[in-house]
Design a protein around this motif. Structure first.
Motif, short mmCIF file in Angstrom:
data_model
loop_
_atom_site.label_atom_id
_atom_site.label_comp_id
_atom_site.label_asym_id
_atom_site.label_seq_id
_atom_site.Cartn_x
_atom_site.Cartn_y
_atom_site.Cartn_z
N GLU A 265 -8.07 -3.29 -0.87
CA GLU A 265 -6.69 -3.37 -1.32
C GLU A 265 -6.03 -2.00 -1.48
O GLU A 265 -4.86 -1.83 -1.16
CB GLU A 265 -6.63 -4.12 -2.67
N ALA A 266 -6.78 -1.04 -1.98
CA ALA A 266 -6.18 0.28 -2.25
C ALA A 266 -7.26 1.28 -2.63
O ALA A 266 -8.40 0.91 -2.91
CB ALA A 266 -5.15 0.16 -3.39
N THR B 175 -1.07 6.14 -4.98
CA THR B 175 -1.68 5.38 -3.88
C THR B 175 -1.24 3.92 -3.87
O THR B 175 -1.33 3.24 -2.85
CB THR B 175 -3.21 5.43 -3.97
N ALA B 176 -0.79 3.41 -5.02
CA ALA B 176 -0.29 2.04 -5.15
C ALA B 176 0.40 1.95 -6.49
O ALA B 176 0.32 2.87 -7.32
CB ALA B 176 -1.44 1.03 -5.05
N VAL C 256 -2.55 -4.84 -8.28
CA VAL C 256 -1.95 -3.84 -7.40
C VAL C 256 -0.76 -4.39 -6.61
O VAL C 256 -0.73 -5.57 -6.24
CB VAL C 256 -2.98 -3.26 -6.39
N THR D 53 1.22 -2.90 -3.16
CA THR D 53 1.02 -1.84 -2.17
C THR D 53 2.09 -1.86 -1.09
O THR D 53 2.76 -2.87 -0.87
CB THR D 53 -0.35 -1.99 -1.48
#
Length: 432
Positions: free
Chosen positions: A178-179, A202-203, A243, A245
């Motif tokens: 996912e991240a 990053t997210a 998250v 993204t």
């Protein structure tokens, strides 16, 4: 692989390793030629990378992979192929079964002629009955081992510490499909105590506060409040990470439960606690990955005085008969060698009992009432979990991101481990 709509899909590591960014930056720090890294046949790739590492042993300062499970696979591969690797070094010729053009061309610039002195040295090291500290012996200038070894990968820490012989084990980052969540700013900390500093760029991260009972029971972990952002995380609180993204995930619940352990400037630091997914289930009983891991960690302590190591495990819910039971697969070896230990029925049955005693109240109640049968432990021969990985990689799994499943759903996968079973043991029919 291609999705039903025709889009090309792959693990991120596969995508990244084929980019110019990787080829022009990180790849230059690798002993392994880029052609061997990108080889689609993982057996040929691993053979050529190990051969390169042995030929240039005085240049190796780090041994690493994304996940610790790949390093465990590398150890097994070295145990199986060191004689053939020595033969290549002694004669100066690459084995005929290395037919990949890229590998052959790259190795022609490294394996340039016979080196019997080096072959004799490696043979002497690998012929030692104990492989404890073998990494330091093969690569004398190695400074550390780098690999993600938290979460489900923590089962490989004892093995890597044994073969590392005191080399620091660094778990550099917390990443998933996912991240990229965070990095380890204290790389020399104990791998069981690693905290990751989250990267806010990053997210978009949110955190669901969760409540855990005194025993840390995973399936009783429940959301108790609205999500908070990075700024409002409280020290000592448990959270489930969420998250959003740029790739399109919106408030996606990853399923990881974390504990806030500190701050770096204003960015929170978290320790991985557990993954909430249920892996074993019979009736109303639900056992999570973390519950199973803790139970097996408790049970394998019984084996340590006998010099026995647990190198891999998996499980499944056997409902072929009534009542059903949980079945564990264990691959065991003697510490420092590749020998299958002698299996003492009394000791193995004690392991079964400890696993059951480590499970929660619901499981114990069902066992006492006869709603779940006695737990079964199947010990498999050396290499059985390699065959399992070969099966999953043949179905499209990435070897660099492969994680041995702690619970098997595939009948084919269960058959593979059943075919390698060398011993079966059970806990008592009734649970006191």
């Amino acid at each position: 692989m291609k999705t039903p709509s025709g889009l090309v899909a792959s693990p991120y590591s596969t995508f990244y390793s084929k980019t110019n960014t990787f080829k022009n930056s990180l790849a230059k720090f690798c002993i392994s030629p880029i052609e061997t890294i990108l080889c689609l046949d993982h057996k040929k790739s691993m053979f050529c990378q190990l051969l390169t590492g042995l030929l240039q042993r005085d240049e190796v300062v780090r041994l690493g992979s994304i996940f610790a499970s790949v390093l465990e696979r590398t150890i097994k591969f070295l145990e199986d192929y060191w004689r053939e690797l020595c033969c290549n070094i002694r004669t100066g010729y690459l084995r005929d079964w290395i037919i990949d053009p890229g590998c052959k061309n790259a190795m022609s610039f490294i394996l340039t002629g016979p080196n019997p002195e080096l072959a004799d040295l490696i043979q002497q090291i690998c012929e030692d009955k104990s492989w404890e500290g073998v990494f330091k012996k093969l690569w004398p200038k190695i400074k550390y081992i780098s690999s993600i070894c938290t979460g489900s990968m923590s089962q490989y820490i004892p093995l890597l510490e044994l073969y590392g012989g005191g080399i620091p084990l660094v778990s550099p980052s917390y990443v998933s499909s996912e991240a990229c969540f965070g990095i380890n700013l204290k790389p020399l900390s104990n791998p069981f105590d690693v905290s990751y500093t989250f990267l806010p760029n990053t997210a978009y991260f949110e955190f669901l506060p969760v409540n855990k009972d005194g025993g840390g029971k995973a399936q009783e972990t429940r959301t108790i409040d609205k999500p908070v952002d990075l700024e409002n995380v409280k020290l000592g609180q448990y959270y489930e990470v969420v998250v959003t993204t740029l790739a399109g995930l919106y408030r996606y619940r990853v399923g990881d439960v974390l504990k806030a352990t500190g701050f770096y400037n204003k960015s929170p630091q978290f320790q991985f606690v557990e993954r909430k997914n249920v892996v074993l289930s019979i009736g109303a009983d639900k056992t999570t990955e973390e519950d199973l891991s803790k139970a097996i960690t408790n049970a394998k302590l019984i084996l340590e005085p006998f010099g026995i190591m647990l190198t891999a495990y998996s499980s499944y819910s056997d409902t072929s008969s009534t009542p059903g039971r949980y079945v564990l697969f264990w691959e065991l070896k003697m510490k420092g060698s590749n020998d299958l230990p002698k299996l003492d029925a009394r000791v193995m049955e004690q392991c079964c009992c400890i696993v059951e005693e480590s499970f929660d109240f619901t499981y114990k109640s069902f066992r006492k009432d006869g709603a779940i049968s006695a737990l079964e432990l199947r010990v498999v021969k050396h290499g059985s979990f390699d065959e399992l990985m070969d099966f999953y990689t043949s179905k499209g799994a990435s070897i660099s991101q492969y994680k041995p499943p702690c619970c098997l759903k595939s009948e084919e996968a269960i058959k593979i481990l059943n075919s390698g079973t060398v011993g079966k043991f059970f806990s008592p029919k009734t649970m006191s």
